[in-house]
Design a protein around this motif. Structure first.
Motif, short mmCIF file in Angstrom:
data_model
loop_
_atom_site.label_atom_id
_atom_site.label_comp_id
_atom_site.label_asym_id
_atom_site.label_seq_id
_atom_site.Cartn_x
_atom_site.Cartn_y
_atom_site.Cartn_z
N PRO A 34 19.28 39.22 48.97
CA PRO A 34 19.25 40.23 47.85
C PRO A 34 19.73 39.72 46.54
O PRO A 34 20.90 38.67 46.82
CB PRO A 34 20.28 41.15 48.47
N VAL A 39 23.00 44.22 44.13
CA VAL A 39 22.89 44.62 45.69
C VAL A 39 24.06 45.81 45.90
O VAL A 39 25.15 45.50 45.45
CB VAL A 39 23.15 43.29 46.30
N GLU A 43 23.05 47.10 51.88
CA GLU A 43 22.28 45.82 52.07
C GLU A 43 23.38 44.72 52.62
O GLU A 43 23.19 43.98 53.19
CB GLU A 43 21.40 45.31 50.98
#
Ligand SMILES: *[C@@H]1O[C@H](CO)[C@@H](O)[C@H](O)[C@H]1NC(C)=O
Ligand SMILES: *[C@@H]1O[C@H](CO)[C@@H](O)[C@H](O)[C@H]1NC(C)=O
Ligand SMILES: *[C@@H]1O[C@H](CO)[C@@H](O)[C@H](O)[C@H]1NC(C)=O
Ligand SMILES: *[C@@H]1O[C@H](CO)[C@@H](O)[C@H](O)[C@H]1NC(C)=O
Ligand SMILES: *[C@@H]1O[C@H](CO)[C@@H](O)[C@H](O)[C@H]1NC(C)=O
Ligand SMILES: *[C@@H]1O[C@H](CO)[C@@H](O)[C@H](O)[C@H]1NC(C)=O
Ligand SMILES: *[C@@H]1O[C@H](CO)[C@@H](O)[C@H](O)[C@H]1NC(C)=O
Ligand SMILES: *[C@@H]1O[C@H](CO)[C@@H](O)[C@H](O)[C@H]1NC(C)=O
Ligand SMILES: *[C@@H]1O[C@H](CO)[C@@H](O)[C@H](O)[C@H]1NC(C)=O
Ligand SMILES: *[C@@H]1O[C@H](CO)[C@@H](O)[C@H](O)[C@H]1NC(C)=O
Ligand SMILES: CC(=O)N[C@H]1CO[C@H](CO)[C@@H](O)[C@@H]1O
Length: 550
Positions: A34, A39, A43
């Motif tokens: 990511p 991000v 995540e």
């Protein structure tokens, strides 16, 4: 030692824990990690759980991102020399099945007025407190630490949370230099949580803590394209946070999404025997604010616009165009909009603000004298023997890096001339007036008169009225200045208005409605995704792929 040297030394001297053999297959094959610019918590945690990356790797990536940008943006004053070993211990715990919270192993920055009982200094940006020690972590820092958050470093700020000078600049401190924003060269980062704003906006950490007395979370969140939550005074403990005013100070998250901010708030909220204001919380334990992330939460909501609480300034057209569009989005999402839900005491607020020492100023000055002394009395080591406002004023006047008199101490000079503190009856009289201007004459009165769930206004105009009554605000990205904007500089040549510079929308409420406000902000954010529409001109290039050893 410079920040850069310290960071590289920390990275070199640290031997990586090898947790893995068969991990991170998905990410290796797909080659996709990511973007640390955007991000979010979920995540990041998913990667820690799957073994795609470790907390140590994440911490390394953030340290390198700080090193890459700090000579220009100066968002971070100190990196925690223990950050990597803390991350390693948290990786070991996770490997062993111990998960402390939803943010276990995730690095955050905290503003340099929130004390930690470790190698980091807590200075509010002044050399006077360099080397001073506290008996324990500030309660909010301790809560993050116990939740397994890596305290990555201290973010730079407007010195003394902007309670020193009438001619300094947003984001400047002696012990940290001048913070600048990442959306335009030499951008005014707003303040006073300037480094928290810039650091969170370009992904120098997952998110950051800021503090607000009057605007210091929501204004830099707005200018740096973030979600900022200024909680009700008393929702988050101020114990061992360098104070301005016990009646107005509050600690809150500055993050890239409403969801991320809700995760952080859920950890730092709660009662604390070291801050009596937290006893007013109407529950034993605060709610899990992530439960409020409801796309439909605006349906049936009644939202007011206190139209007399702001006047459009000469450069504000883009803000008001975006505000009009935002109102339409709230309507489309099912809210009833009540226009002209005005502040009944607005004229008194204006008069009070314009006075050299109105009721609001008296409250801050009197609280500051008492509350600063109380903070200083708790230090277990105080190398410069700073016990009071006069000590710190004298130190500042005699210490070259504090840049006096080029940056004056007008705020302290006036505070010292008040002649009393917050134990005096004159304080209480001023406080009753100031509170009523923000409460019954302000937010509380407008909510009640029109039976509303919240008020909305552009964040540039939101902080002053709720500040007086300790009431909450959440700001969420709403738009940014277009490319043909004429550049305007503020004090000391920082760019306040210019192409690409973001601004936010504020939701205001009564005491303890953070769940409701988070729901509204989330419903707005999910329909607009305004943050994604504008990118910083300067962003770090280090990503997880650069630090993951394969
Ligand atoms: C792993 O977990 C066990 C049982 O919960 C505990 O006794 C042990 O100390 C843990 N080890 C580490 C390295 O955390
Ligand atoms: C805190 O300040 C002391 C005294 O100047 C310094 O030696 C130390 O390195 C500082 N801590 C950090 C983490 O920079
Ligand atoms: C909290 O309030 C009580 C009662 O007024 C007082 O004795 C105590 O010192 C206060 N504690 C703090 C940390 O201010
Ligand atoms: C989301 O909000 C709507 C509107 O208030 C409500 O009807 C619904 O029950 C909420 N959903 C959840 C899961 O709480
Ligand atoms: C509210 O304030 C606006 C702007 O000052 C003004 O035009 C309007 O008449 C006011 N409305 C009421 C009901 O007071
Ligand atoms: C406080 O507000 C009241 C009511 O508006 C006003 O009469 C008084 O002058 C104010 N006090 C100060 C110190 O400004
Ligand atoms: C506050 O004022 C009271 C009364 O004058 C005095 O006793 C006390 O020492 C003062 N406290 C501080 C921190 O100045
Ligand atoms: C003011 O600061 C100077 C230099 O740090 C020191 O010598 C002096 O004693 C201080 N004066 C007072 C009144 O504290
Ligand atoms: C700031 O104000 C002080 C006086 O209070 C003055 O001496 C100084 O020159 C000012 N600085 C700037 C840059 O204007
Ligand atoms: C920028 O462009 C827009 C749309 O073309 C226009 O309405 C606006 O007046 C322009 N602003 C300036 C400052 O030139
Ligand atoms: C710890 C550290 O490196 N702090 C730096 C912050 O920025 C100022 C101004 O650029 C430097 O002087 C400090 O060394």
């Amino acid at each position: 030692m410079t920040l850069k040297a310290a960071a590289f030394l920390a990275l070199l001297s640290f031997s990586t824990l090898d947790l893995s053999t068969a991990r991170r297959t998905f990410h290796e094959v797909a080659g996709c990690y990511p973007d640390l610019l955007e991000v979010g918590a979920e995540e990041l945690v998913a990667g820690l759980e799957s073994g795609a990356w470790t907390s140590v790797e994440l911490t390394k990536a953030y340290i390198l991102r700080i090193v890459e940008t700090n000579s220009v943006l100066r968002a971070v004053t100190e990196i925690n020399p223990d950050a990597l070993s803390i991350a390693a211990a948290l990786d070991a715990e996770r490997a062993n099945g111990t998960i402390r919270s939803a943010l276990h192993g995730i690095p955050m920055l905290i503003k340099n007025n929130i004390a930690t009982n470790d190698q980091m200094n807590n200075t509010a940006g002044s050399y006077s407190l360099l080397g001073a020690k506290v008996p324990r972590d500030a309660t909010v820092a301790s809560k993050l630490r116990r939740a397994g958050v890596v305290l990555l470093g201290k973010s730079n700020l407007s010195q003394w949370a902007n309670f020193r000078s009438s001619n300094s600049s947003n984001g400047w401190s002696a012990h940290g230099g001048q913070v600048t924003g990442a959306y335009y060269p030499n951008m005014d980062p707003s303040g006073s949580s300037s480094g928290s704003g810039v650091g969170s906006s370009i992904g120098l950490a997952f998110a950051a803590l800021g503090t607000e007395t009057d605007g210091s979370i929501v204004s830099p969140s707005s200018a740096n394209n973030l979600v900022g939550i200024k909680p009700t005074v008393g929702l988050t403990s101020r114990s061992l946070v360098i104070p301005i005013s016990e009646h107005q100070d509050t600690v809150g998250p500055m993050a890239r999404s409403v969801s991320d901010a809700a995760y952080v708030l859920s950890i730092i909220a709660g009662k604390d025997e070291n801050d009596n204001y937290t006893r007013a919380q109407p529950w034993d334990a605060p709610p899990d604010y992530t439960q409020a992330l409801n796309f439909s939460s605006l349906r049936g909501a009644r939202i007011g616009i206190p139209r007399n609480g702001f006047t459009q300034g000469p450069t504000d057209q883009p803000i008001f165009d975006a505000f009009d569009a935002a109102i339409q989005i709230l309507k489309n999402a099912g809210a009833t909009i009540v226009d002209n839900a005005n502040f009944s005491a607005w004229d008194e607020v204006v008069t009070d603000d314009d006075a050299i020492r109105g009721n609001g100023t008296t409250v801050l000055e009197a609280d500051f004298i008492s509350n600063l002394a109380s903070y200083l009395s708790q230090l277990t080591s105080n190398p410069n023997n700073i016990r009071s406002l006069s000590d710190k004023s004298n130190f500042t006047h005699h210490t070259a890096p504090e840049e006096y008199p080029n940056r004056n101490t007008a705020v302290w000079d006036q505070s010292l001339s008040l002649g009393y503190n917050n134990s005096d009856s004159r304080f209480w009289e001023a406080y009753q007036y100031s509170f009523s201007f923000g409460g019954e004459g302000g937010v509380l009165g407008a909510l009640k008169a029109h039976n509303l769930d919240a008020l909305v206004l552009p964040t540039d105009y939101s902080p002053g009225v709720p500040a007086r009554a300790g009431l909450p605000i959440i700001t969420v990205p709403m738009g940014f200045y277009p490319s043909n904007t004429t550049v305007m500089e503020s004090r000391r040549g920082l760019v306040t208005v210019g192409p690409n510079i973001p601004f936010g929308l504020s939701f205001l409420g009564a005491q303890w409605p953070e769940e409701t406000l988070i729901g509204f902000a989330y419903a707005f954010e999910q329909r607009t995704h305004s943050r994604r529409k504008v990118k910083p001109f300067l962003k770090p290039s280090t990503q997880l792929a650069d630090v993951i050893s394969t």
